[in-house]
Design a protein around this motif. Structure first.
Motif, PDB file in Angstrom:
ATOM      1  N   TRP A 370       0.841  -1.209   0.000  1.00 51.06           N
ATOM      2  CA  TRP A 370       0.000   0.000   0.000  1.00 51.06           C
ATOM      3  C   TRP A 370       0.877   1.261   0.000  1.00 51.06           C
ATOM      4  O   TRP A 370       0.626   2.196  -0.763  1.00 51.06           O
ATOM      5  N   PHE A 371       1.913   1.275   0.840  1.00 50.06           N
ATOM      6  CA  PHE A 371       2.768   2.467   0.883  1.00 50.06           C
ATOM      7  C   PHE A 371       3.425   2.718  -0.484  1.00 50.06           C
ATOM      8  O   PHE A 371       3.546   3.874  -0.914  1.00 50.06           O
ATOM      9  N   LEU A 372       3.815   1.664  -1.158  1.00 51.72           N
ATOM     10  CA  LEU A 372       4.440   1.847  -2.476  1.00 51.72           C
ATOM     11  C   LEU A 372       3.395   2.219  -3.534  1.00 51.72           C
ATOM     12  O   LEU A 372       3.663   3.018  -4.436  1.00 51.72           O
ATOM     13  N   THR A 373       2.192   1.649  -3.393  1.00 53.04           N
ATOM     14  CA  THR A 373       1.107   2.008  -4.315  1.00 53.04           C
ATOM     15  C   THR A 373       0.728   3.479  -4.142  1.00 53.04           C
ATOM     16  O   THR A 373       0.513   4.204  -5.125  1.00 53.04           O
ATOM     17  N   GLU A 374       0.654   3.905  -2.877  1.00 53.35           N
ATOM     18  CA  GLU A 374       0.321   5.304  -2.608  1.00 53.35           C
ATOM     19  C   GLU A 374       1.431   6.225  -3.134  1.00 53.35           C
ATOM     20  O   GLU A 374       1.167   7.338  -3.598  1.00 53.35           O
TER      21      GLU A 374
END
Ligand code: CA
Length: 451
Positions: A370-374
């Motif tokens: 999620w952090f990388l997607t965000e």
């Protein structure tokens, strides 16, 4: 007079780096653990370390920032859990700020820095890739999550009555701020492209405000931000405990939202160490994980929260009045601006297991993703994050959930080991869902994002 009347702003400065010894944490310079001789590990149970299974070293240097995310590190030290697992000489060392922690882990303890410690996400991934270290790639290992929740969005007092709650009811008030006031609505976090930046971006975008186009959003030291909120030059602050308590009690502003409301039991800050240290010291790494696991379990017991506040408030740690840390630890958040006070320990910083029964301590790969997607949503690090395949490979390189599992098994916490490396589909307050099996669908569903 508030209880803060004699409280120097400096005491809360994550940027001040005022250690007990007065040491300024420059590159290559860390202060020694202030409690090395003051706390006997004898209070803890007999060592469970079997003969022949001793860690390769008894020492590691872990950096922390004086906010409630760091509580398990302080507790593992102060309650003797590091010593219990054979790591009697672990030092927990206050860092001047996030950039200082980053610089200290790049040089490592051989250069007078740190072996690892507390991080916002995805700092370990970005350090591994050299993205925030001038191309200097220092492979890191994410070992465990330290906490969930305990952060929020603070708004300057001048904006009271403008319906800036969890939902922004009137986005035109913010978007039209420049036309009405001659300057753009100005918001701050303490380090770019990590948690605080993501939380406030999510909140703005969910409310119909583009954080890249409609406002000014920048990294500013906390004390400077708070001063700007006082004097009317700063409007919003993506912040963590114990700042929200101060902002209300010193009448600097109000809380529009807690991150616990934006995304209940969201991933927050993590323990990560240099991968070369982990590879050289696998038993010591697991001993550190076990000690912090016990600390997290201790932190979440309601009967320990009062003592937890006492421990972290000490001069050598947060150097804060106890009520400032006890209030959020009890889940008591005055929100201001006419909003009801939140009194719910399930919205406080939590450390071991959430009320849904999911692990907090375990570093779910789905949360790294999620952090990388965000990051991709906002167009950060385009060279490193070319697509989801690259993102997933980076997660697989940096996330060492396998070590967490081994440590949990060895320590007898088998009932709390998650079955999957994914926590499954995540749901945000605005109904948006993140399915780690289909991150593209999440990006497609978002109205406001970088082109
Ligand atoms: Ca935080």
């Amino acid at each position: 007079m508030s209880v803060f009347s004699n409280l120097s702003r400096r005491k809360f400065l994550v940027t001040a780096g005022a250690s007990a010894a007065g040491a300024v944490l420059l590159k290559g310079c860390t202060s020694p653990s202030p409690t090395a001789s003051s706390n006997s590990p004898s209070a803890a149970a007999p060592s469970p370390v079997a003969a022949g299974d001793a860690p390769e070293t008894t020492k590691a240097v872990l950096g922390y920032i004086p906010i409630l995310e760091a509580a398990p590190l302080v507790v593992a030290k102060e309650k003797g859990f590091f010593a219990k697992y054979g790591m009697a000489d672990v030092e927990v060392v206050k860092q001047a700020n996030w950039a200082g922690a980053r610089d200290n882990v790049v040089i490592g303890t051989q250069g007078g820095g740190i072996d690892g410690g507390q991080w916002q996400m995805p700092m370990p991934h970005l350090i591994s890739e050299g993205v925030i270290t001038n191309g200097n790639k220092v492979p890191m290992a994410v070992l465990m999550q330290l906490n969930t929740q305990g952060n929020g969005i603070a708004i300057a007092g001048m904006h009271q009555g403008k319906q800036l709650g969890l939902k922004i009811n009137d986005p035109e008030y913010i978007k039209g701020f420049q036309a009405a006031n001659g300057r753009r609505f100005k918001a701050a976090h303490t380090f770019p492209n990590v948690n605080q930046d993501f939380w406030i971006r999510y909140w703005f975008a969910a409310g119909g405000v583009d954080p890249d186009k409609d406002i000014e959003l920048l990294a500013v030291p906390s004390a400077e931000t708070v001063q700007g909120m006082r004097n009317g030059t700063m409007d919003a602050f993506s912040t963590g405990d114990p700042w929200p308590y101060r902002i209300i009690n010193e009448k600097i502003g109000f809380m529009s939202a807690l991150t616990a409301e934006i995304w209940p039991y969201h991933p927050e800050e993590y323990l990560a160490m240099r991968a070369d240290w982990v590879e050289a010291n696998p038993k010591a790494t697991k001993a550190i994980i076990k000690a912090i696991m016990e600390a997290q379990q201790w932190c979440d017991k309601p009967e320990n929260r009062e003592e937890l506040a006492t421990l972290v408030a000490q001069r050598q740690y947060f150097n804060a009045p106890k009520p400032v840390v006890l209030s959020p630890l009890k889940g008591t958040y005055e929100m201001g601006d006419g909003k009801a006070t939140i009194s719910d320990v399930n919205k406080s910083p939590l450390y071991w297991k959430d009320p849904n029964g999911n692990s907090i301590s375990y570093p779910y790969k789905s949360h790294d993703l999620w952090f990388l997607t965000e990051s991709m949503r906002w167009g950060f690090h385009k060279n490193a994050l070319t697509d989801f395949d690259a993102a997933k490979k980076l997660v697989d390189r940096v996330n060492r959930e396998d070590l967490w599992r081994e440590a949990a098994k060895e320590a007898g916490f088998t009932a709390d080991i998650p079955k999957e490396t994914s926590r499954g589909v995540e749901t945000f307050f605005d109904g948006v869902k993140f399915d780690p099996e289909n991150p593209q669908a999440y990006l497609d569903s978002l109205k406001i994002k970088a082109a």
